[in-house]
Design an enzyme around this catalytic site. Structure first.
Site, mmCIF file in Angstrom:
data_model
loop_
_atom_site.group_PDB
_atom_site.id
_atom_site.type_symbol
_atom_site.label_atom_id
_atom_site.label_comp_id
_atom_site.label_asym_id
_atom_site.label_seq_id
_atom_site.Cartn_x
_atom_site.Cartn_y
_atom_site.Cartn_z
ATOM 1 C CB SER A 144 16.956 76.458 99.124
ATOM 2 O OG SER A 144 16.516 76.549 97.782
ATOM 3 C CE1 TYR A 157 16.691 81.678 99.454
ATOM 4 C CE2 TYR A 157 17.010 80.252 97.553
ATOM 5 C CZ TYR A 157 16.434 80.495 98.789
ATOM 6 O OH TYR A 157 15.613 79.560 99.356
#
Length: 256
Positions: A144, A157
């Protein structure tokens, strides 16, 4: 000849979104596909349908990659079905939206166990197979932009993706003598089910798109295309890198 003719790819979390696009893209280029998911539902059936339409063989494994025994069993089952494994794509991931002071131990463990622990041990299972059989191999992690870019309310995250980045860099050095390449792809804002809430709110969507140089969200196929490149021999001299697929979001800057 197609780039992945005669090869087998294992994709974690291939039931929908980017995972499905990866399965389909690799299949279109000749790979037989194994993918997993925690549920065997209509999403899984749709991935199987789309992969089968390419003419590739496909096999689904219902399993939870947060369990170490499950990831080793996935590799074993892949070998039973196809007799070989050439490409691993660590795609499965989750995120939990919560202010840092409200994150529970359960929240933290859920994110880290799937995003980082699952990737770590599935890669280990793949590497053991490659090493023991004296084969070359390639690993691509779907990371990501938040392995680099802060994301308030998603600290666990970000930590998981930052950890994925460092694991990838370390393994690029450690695994190169074994003939194994490993790289990350870092998607930005992509049109996937995980962003359904955002897509339904025009004001929030407009604000986000204003921070993307290309002015729009990406498609799952945009990510799959870069993963296919990194998994192929076209990238045979590429290891230890992160490729951003973000429309210019990560390093966006413009004068007001």
């Amino acid at each position: 000849m197609k780039r992945f003719s005669g090869k087998v790819a294992l994709v974690s979390g291939g039931g929908r979104g980017i995972g499905r696009a990866i399965c389909v893209r690799l299949a279109q280029e000749g790979a037989n596909i194994v993918f997993n998911g925690r549920k065997n539902d209509e999403n899984v059936a749709e991935t199987i349908r789309q992969v089968s339409e390419t003419g590739a063989k496909v096999h689904f494994i219902q399993s939870d990659i947060s369990e170490v025994s499950a990831v080793f069993a996935m590799v074993e089952e892949t070998l039973k079905v196809f007799g070989q494994l050439d490409i691993l794509v660590n795609n499965a991931g989750i995120e939990i939206n919560a202010p840092f002071w409200e994150v529970t131990e359960k929240d933290y463990d859920s994110v880290m166990n799937i995003n980082l622990k699952g990737m770590f041990f599935l890669t280990q299972a793949f590497v053991k197979y490659v090493k023991e059989n004296n084969r070359a191999g390639v690993v691509v992690n779907n990371s990501s932009v938040h392995e680099e870019l802060p994301f308030p309310n998603f600290t666990a995250y970000c930590a998981s993706k930052g950890g994925m980045q460092m694991v990838m860099r370390n393994l690029a050095v450690e695994l190169a003598p074994l003939g194994i390449r490993i790289n990350n792809v870092a998607p930005g804002a992509i049109k996937t089910p995980i962003n359904a809430d955002l897509l339904s709110k025009p004001e929030l969507l407009s604000t986000l798109q204003n921070n993307i140089s290309l002015g729009r969200l990406g498609e799952p196929e945009d990510v799959a295309a870069v993963i296919a490149f990194l998994a192929s021999d076209d990238a045979k001299y590429v290891t230890g890198s992160t490729y951003y697929v973000d429309g210019g979001l990560t390093f966006h800057y413009k004068e007001q």
